[in-house]
Design a protein around this motif. Structure first.
Motif, mmCIF file in Angstrom:
data_model
loop_
_atom_site.group_PDB
_atom_site.id
_atom_site.type_symbol
_atom_site.label_atom_id
_atom_site.label_comp_id
_atom_site.label_asym_id
_atom_site.label_seq_id
_atom_site.Cartn_x
_atom_site.Cartn_y
_atom_site.Cartn_z
ATOM 1 N N VAL A 1 1.796 68.955 14.781
ATOM 2 C CA VAL A 1 1.399 68.152 13.619
ATOM 3 C C VAL A 1 1.841 66.721 13.862
ATOM 4 O O VAL A 1 3.018 66.452 14.145
ATOM 5 N N TYR A 2 0.867 65.837 13.791
ATOM 6 C CA TYR A 2 1.136 64.405 13.917
ATOM 7 C C TYR A 2 0.614 63.773 12.648
ATOM 8 O O TYR A 2 -0.532 63.976 12.256
ATOM 9 N N ARG A 3 1.477 63.080 11.947
ATOM 10 C CA ARG A 3 1.052 62.517 10.668
ATOM 11 C C ARG A 3 1.615 61.122 10.506
ATOM 12 O O ARG A 3 2.814 60.901 10.673
ATOM 13 N N GLU A 4 0.737 60.198 10.155
ATOM 14 C CA GLU A 4 1.152 58.850 9.821
ATOM 15 C C GLU A 4 2.127 58.280 10.862
ATOM 16 O O GLU A 4 3.242 57.862 10.534
ATOM 17 N N GLY A 5 1.684 58.348 12.121
ATOM 18 C CA GLY A 5 2.421 57.624 13.149
ATOM 19 C C GLY A 5 3.518 58.378 13.857
ATOM 20 O O GLY A 5 4.178 57.818 14.734
ATOM 21 N N ARG A 6 3.735 59.651 13.534
ATOM 22 C CA ARG A 6 4.785 60.356 14.273
ATOM 23 C C ARG A 6 4.512 61.851 14.324
ATOM 24 O O ARG A 6 3.836 62.413 13.467
ATOM 25 N N TYR A 7 5.075 62.464 15.386
ATOM 26 C CA TYR A 7 4.995 63.920 15.513
ATOM 27 C C TYR A 7 5.979 64.562 14.546
ATOM 28 O O TYR A 7 7.160 64.212 14.532
ATOM 29 N N GLU A 8 5.494 65.508 13.773
ATOM 30 C CA GLU A 8 6.374 66.279 12.914
ATOM 31 C C GLU A 8 6.669 67.635 13.541
ATOM 32 O O GLU A 8 7.617 68.311 13.156
ATOM 33 N N LEU A 9 5.812 68.037 14.481
ATOM 34 C CA LEU A 9 5.936 69.364 15.082
ATOM 35 C C LEU A 9 5.264 69.313 16.440
ATOM 36 O O LEU A 9 4.201 68.706 16.584
ATOM 37 N N ARG A 10 5.879 69.958 17.437
ATOM 38 C CA ARG A 10 5.271 70.017 18.766
ATOM 39 C C ARG A 10 5.403 71.425 19.305
ATOM 40 O O ARG A 10 6.249 72.188 18.856
ATOM 41 N N PRO A 11 4.544 71.782 20.247
ATOM 42 C CA PRO A 11 4.573 73.155 20.783
ATOM 43 C C PRO A 11 5.971 73.487 21.342
ATOM 44 O O PRO A 11 6.658 72.610 21.844
ATOM 45 N N GLY A 12 6.329 74.733 21.223
ATOM 46 C CA GLY A 12 7.623 75.160 21.738
ATOM 47 C C GLY A 12 8.682 75.270 20.664
ATOM 48 O O GLY A 12 9.727 75.898 20.867
ATOM 49 N N GLU A 13 8.433 74.668 19.522
ATOM 50 C CA GLU A 13 9.393 74.804 18.429
ATOM 51 C C GLU A 13 9.184 76.154 17.742
ATOM 52 O O GLU A 13 8.100 76.724 17.795
ATOM 53 N N PRO A 14 10.226 76.669 17.077
ATOM 54 C CA PRO A 14 10.088 78.003 16.464
ATOM 55 C C PRO A 14 9.141 78.033 15.270
ATOM 56 O O PRO A 14 8.564 79.072 14.957
ATOM 57 N N GLY A 15 8.968 76.921 14.614
ATOM 58 C CA GLY A 15 8.125 76.897 13.415
ATOM 59 C C GLY A 15 6.698 76.478 13.720
ATOM 60 O O GLY A 15 6.379 76.046 14.826
ATOM 61 N N ALA A 16 5.844 76.635 12.706
ATOM 62 C CA ALA A 16 4.471 76.133 12.782
ATOM 63 C C ALA A 16 4.090 75.672 11.388
ATOM 64 O O ALA A 16 4.787 75.953 10.427
#
Ligand SMILES: [Cu+2]
Length: 461
Positions: free
Chosen positions: A401-416
């Motif tokens: 998830v990329y929102r308003e200029g920054r990544y909030e979530l990237r692959p490999g993290e436990p959440g989605a």
């Protein structure tokens, strides 16, 4: 007693019958007794809908022809096909209802006859009785009638039919968010433009007033950039220069505002008169998916009538993906057919439709595609002008998830993430890998907006 235990919502059957009963011979019956008898008859037949003024009681007053008309009706896509049946006045009508939907449906007539609820591929037969005038029918499952699952029976001699849903002069046509746009319909290509190698982007943006279909059978005089709403999607990288020539071919003043540029708005965002042109230069110093829109007051009207678009400035570390789409969410506040939108509706925040890429439910009829195991990126901009969006893909997790200029979530993290939520003028992207083949619906999970057109399908092969 049956009357008081009736599950019918709203006023009691007695009240409604009293309100709609035609004049009856009074001989032998007191009025009260006549109403009770009538109510018992109707109550015994079926639960009534709330349709005011159903003329079903007039139906028995035509001479019977002794002939029977049999019509096949298919329930599919929350619609009856056909949804209007015309029979000779005085004929008995038999309806053979086949359900092709994967949801259960029934058919209830205002005159009382009703089918049982049937599942997929089942057929039931309904004796609609002698038809002497217009009769409304609907599916009684919760929400189906409101979603447009209605049927009109009319006679070849009927006048002033309830089937006449034509908008009165000056009012907008109703939007049917389930209606099929037909075989000729071409959805807007949602494929994201590639990031080119040019570092200077020159583009003419013509302001054009264009009558376009925004839903099946619904046309509006949109104010557009280069003929479409949304306008063209621009794309570049951080450091790129954009040189945009705005040409006002409209009939009133317009301007432009690129959120992707940081500059004093006084000159470049000034309104220009019809026939004028203006050059707008900005350097993209920051990444994101940025809105551009008309800068002329009232912006509510200019954006609400189509003057918006997206500029994608890639983040420097943007990873390659297998497929990229761009969806721009916006609202329609309809004016009369072929005319511009309705500013009063915009001010009241009462949209007739909420859409992705400018047309009601277009990707429900022309699905986006992907392949199982592919990484898919979906850029999203909420152009508004008024409503937030909560983008969701049924059956998919967003691992990026990329929102308003920054990544909030990237692959490999436990959440989605399950949604990308954006306020008006907000933008970002999500990525997902579809686990298997199938049809994955996408919606604004603001459900009232999904109901009015913010929906589509991604078909995964
Ligand atoms: Cu404008």
């Amino acid at each position: 007693m049956a009357l008081t235990s009736s599950p019918a919502p709203g006023p009691s059957i007695v009240d409604r019958q009293a309100g709609h009963a035609p004049p009856r011979p009074s001989g032998g019956f007191g009025v009260g007794i006549a109403l009770v008898v009538l109510a018992i008859v109707v109550g015994a037949m079926a639960q009534r809908g709330n349709d005011p003024g159903s003329p079903e009681l007039a139906a028995v007053n035509v001479p019977e022809t002794g002939h029977t008309t049999t019509v096949s009706v298919v329930a599919d896509g929350m619609r009856y096909h056909p949804d209007t049946i015309t029979v000779p006045a005085g004929d008995r009508l038999i309806i053979e209802l086949s359900n092709r939907d994967n949801r259960r449906h029934d058919l209830v007539l205002a005159t009382g006859p009703r089918t049982e609820t049937v599942g997929q591929d089942a057929t039931v037969r309904l004796d609609a009785g002698i038809i002497g005038g217009p009769v409304e029918g609907w599916c009684s499952l919760p929400g189906h009638r409101q979603a447009g699952m209605t049927l009109t029976i009319t006679t070849d001699t009927a006048t002033g039919s309830h089937a006449d849903h034509t908008a009165s002069p000056g009012s907008s046509a109703p939007v049917d968010a389930m209606a099929d746009p037909g075989p000729e319909f071409v959805a807007r290509d949602a494929t994201a433009p590639r990031t080119g190698s040019d570092r200077v982007h020159r583009l003419e943006l013509g302001v054009q007033e264009t009558v376009r279909e925004v839903a099946p059978g619904v046309r509006q005089r949109l104010w557009t950039f280069n003929g479409t709403a949304p306008g063209p999607v621009l794309r570049g990288r951080v450091g790129d220069t954009f040189e945009i020539t705005l040409i006002n071919d409209g009939s009133i003043d317009h301007g432009i505002d690129f959120h992707a540029g940081a500059l004093a708005p006084d000159e470049p965002m000034r309104p220009i008169d019809p026939g004028e042109r203006l050059t707008y230069r900005f350097t993209a110093t920051k990444a994101g998916i940025w809105m551009y829109h008309c800068s002329t007051t009232p912006m509510l009207l200019h954006i609400g009538n189509g003057m918006f678009g997206a500029v994608i400035i890639d983040p420097p570390d943007l990873a390659p993906v297998d497929r990229e789409y761009v969806l721009v969410a916006s609202e329609f506040y309809l004016g009369p057919d072929g005319e511009p939108g309705d500013l009063d509706k915009m001010r009241a925040e009462q949209p007739d439709a909420v859409v992705f890429n400018g047309y009601v439910s277009q990707y429900a009829h022309r699905p986006l595609t992907a392949t199982a195991g592919e990484r898919v990126r979906i850029w999203l901009l909420d152009a508004g002008p008024n409503r937030a969006t909560a983008f969701h893909v049924v059956g998919a997790h967003f691992d990026t998830v990329y929102r308003e200029g920054r990544y909030e979530l990237r692959p490999g993290e436990p959440g989605a993430a399950q949604i990308l939520d954006l306020l008006p003028a907000g933008g970002g992207f999500v990525e997902t890998v579809f686990p298997e083949a199938g049809n994955y619906p996408f919606v604004s999970h603001v459900m009232v907006d999904a109901e009015r057109g913010a929906r589509g399908i991604i078909t995964v092969h």
